[in-house]
Design an enzyme around this catalytic site. Structure first.
Site, PDB file in Angstrom:
ATOM      1  CD  GLU A 240      -3.086  -1.008   2.132  1.00 54.31           C
ATOM      2  OE1 GLU A 240      -3.782   0.018   2.187  1.00 54.31           O
ATOM      3  OE2 GLU A 240      -3.224  -1.952   2.929  1.00 54.31           O
ATOM      4  CG  HIS A 256       8.207 -28.113   6.444  1.00 52.86           C
ATOM      5  ND1 HIS A 256       8.701 -29.342   6.814  1.00 52.86           N
ATOM      6  CD2 HIS A 256       8.442 -27.291   7.502  1.00 52.86           C
ATOM      7  CE1 HIS A 256       9.183 -29.270   8.051  1.00 52.86           C
ATOM      8  NE2 HIS A 256       9.044 -28.037   8.481  1.00 52.86           N
ATOM      9  CE  LYS A 350     -12.322  -0.544   1.060  1.00 47.45           C
ATOM     10  NZ  LYS A 350     -11.937   0.112   2.292  1.00 47.45           N
TER      11      LYS A 350
HETATM   12  O1  PA5 Z   1      -5.313   0.118   4.191  1.00 48.61           O
HETATM   13  C1  PA5 Z   1      -6.422   0.244   3.693  1.00 48.61           C
HETATM   14  O2  PA5 Z   1      -6.899   1.342   3.343  1.00 48.61           O
HETATM   15  C2  PA5 Z   1      -7.279  -0.973   3.498  1.00 48.61           C
HETATM   16  O3  PA5 Z   1      -6.557  -2.146   3.678  1.00 48.61           O
HETATM   17  C3  PA5 Z   1      -8.477  -0.882   4.459  1.00 48.61           C
HETATM   18  O4  PA5 Z   1      -8.057  -1.005   5.785  1.00 48.61           O
HETATM   19  C4  PA5 Z   1      -9.479  -1.986   4.094  1.00 48.61           C
HETATM   20  O5  PA5 Z   1      -9.951  -1.766   2.808  1.00 48.61           O
HETATM   21  C5  PA5 Z   1     -10.652  -1.987   5.060  1.00 48.61           C
HETATM   22  O6  PA5 Z   1     -11.177  -0.705   5.232  1.00 48.61           O
HETATM   23  P1  PA5 Z   1     -11.511  -0.219   6.701  1.00 48.61           P
HETATM   24  O7  PA5 Z   1     -10.209  -0.240   7.425  1.00 48.61           O
HETATM   25  O8  PA5 Z   1     -12.048   1.171   6.554  1.00 48.61           O
HETATM   26  O9  PA5 Z   1     -12.510  -1.194   7.225  1.00 48.61           O
END
Ligand code: PA5
Length: 357
Positions: A240, A256, A350
């Site tokens: 990310e 393994h 999303k």
């Molecule tokens: O880092 C991110 O933005 C995502 O991995 C979110 O955490 C994930 O999409 C879930 O969203 P939220 O944390 O708002 O539930």
């Protein structure tokens, strides 16, 4: 490539202030603890015989870290669930199951769906969020709501999402008081911060140095025990923040299977860097295994590095590596000219899913 010693260039590129947010982790650890202390919890919740944490991505990793941290101390099993439907066993044991739904935005559909099902099945339920639909439902249902305020992407609010879970389990009596361990971790990160911050030049900054060595590489992070959950955090942060493909592996399991997959495709293998997370308090067999695995991979032509945790308590040791990895992932983004904060593919998915509802 962006010069990691050019602080002005780094700040200009870091539009979402990810470096600042990472630097705030020690403060978050303390604030998260105080925040969760204010929530009323029914006594019956403390009699649960299993704990299920619902969440996705940046809101699920706190559950993994908690599981790793307390595996040797918590008398009931802790599981993390990243999907819509709940496993069937929840229905059979709902009155003995504590479900904690964690969503930073409060609007993640998988978490909301599973949370709704947990409510219908009669599980003990707690919501952990900054707001959104999850907070609205928690209020409507009259279930405990741990609400925190922190303006950041979910992954940068780990102090809140993780520590809230920890504090809840301590308050419910599943764990001994871990506040001294938490304080040790926060103080250690404060001591580490000047060495990792953007003002510290590359030659004296281990996070910048490691980030630079990873440009053009695919990191594969290895960890054993609790550090396997930290390896997963590193992988997600590389994805990310750095917009980089990354993988995580768990020892001893990787010995393994993974160790055999080192021949093909040769170009791909040559691009891997294996990062071994080491715990100074690991047992002798784990240390032997970690070193032997690194030797094997090195012989196969894979670059290997070892990153050693700092601190006394397990919480501090885990967070010393989390803190380092967060900085590394941020510098890797910046070195390659990317703003660490935006995550357009997640946003697109999303939006697409929401439109198709
Ligand atoms: O880092 C991110 O933005 C995502 O991995 C979110 O955490 C994930 O999409 C879930 O969203 P939220 O944390 O708002 O539930």
């Amino acid at each position: 490539m962006v010069d990691l010693n050019d602080v002005r260039a780094l700040r200009a590129l870091d539009g979402g202030h990810m470096l600042r947010l990472i630097g705030e982790l020690p403060d978050q650890l303390r604030a998260g603890w105080r925040n969760a202390a204010a929530v009323n919890l029914p006594a019956a919740y403390g009699r649960a015989r299993r704990i299920l944490i619902l969440g996705m991505g940046g809101s699920a990793i706190g559950g993994d870290l908690l599981r790793g941290l307390v595996a040797a101390r918590c008398p009931v099993p802790i599981m993390v669930h990243r999907d819509y439907s709940l496993p069937a066993w929840v229905a059979d044991s709902a009155s003995e199951t504590l479900v904690i739904a964690s969503s930073h935005s409060g609007n993640t559909e998988e978490t909301l769906t599973a949370c709704h099902e947990a409510r219908e099945k009669g599980a003990h339920l707690i919501a952990l969020t900054t707001g959104g639909e999850l907070a609205a439902r928690a209020r409507a249902w009259g279930i405990p709501l741990v609400l925190y305020r922190y303006a950041s992407p979910p992954r940068a609010a780990l102090g809140y999402s993780f520590v809230s879970l920890l504090a809840l389990l301590v308050r419910l009596g599943f764990l001994p008081d871990l506040q001294p361990e938490l304080e040790e971790a926060a103080s250690l990160l404060e001591a580490m911060r000047p060495t990792l911050a953007e003002e510290r030049p590359l030659s004296e900054n281990p996070a910048k140095e490691l980030a630079l060595s990873l440009v053009g590489r695919v990191p594969v992070i290895f960890g054993a025990g609790a550090l396997a959950t930290v390896a997963r955090r590193w992988k997600c942060q590389f994805n990310e923040n750095s917009k980089t493909w990354a993988m995580w592996e768990e020892l001893p399991e990787a010995d393994h299977n993974t160790v055999v997959g080192t021949n093909f495709p040769a170009e791909g293998i040559g691009r891997l860097t294996a990062l071994f997370l080491a715990d100074p308090q690991e047992d002798a067999r784990t240390a032997l295994r970690r070193r032997a695995t690194a030797d094997l991979l090195s012989e196969a032509g894979i670059a290997c590095r070892t990153l050693t945790a700092r601190g006394e308590g397990l919480l501090a040791r885990m967070f010393s590596l989390i803190f380092l990895g967060d900085y590394v992932s941020c510098y890797l983004a910046l070195a390659q000219g990317a703003d660490p904060t935006p995550i357009p593919p997640i946003d697109r998915l999303k939006a697409l899913l929401a439109a198709a509802r």
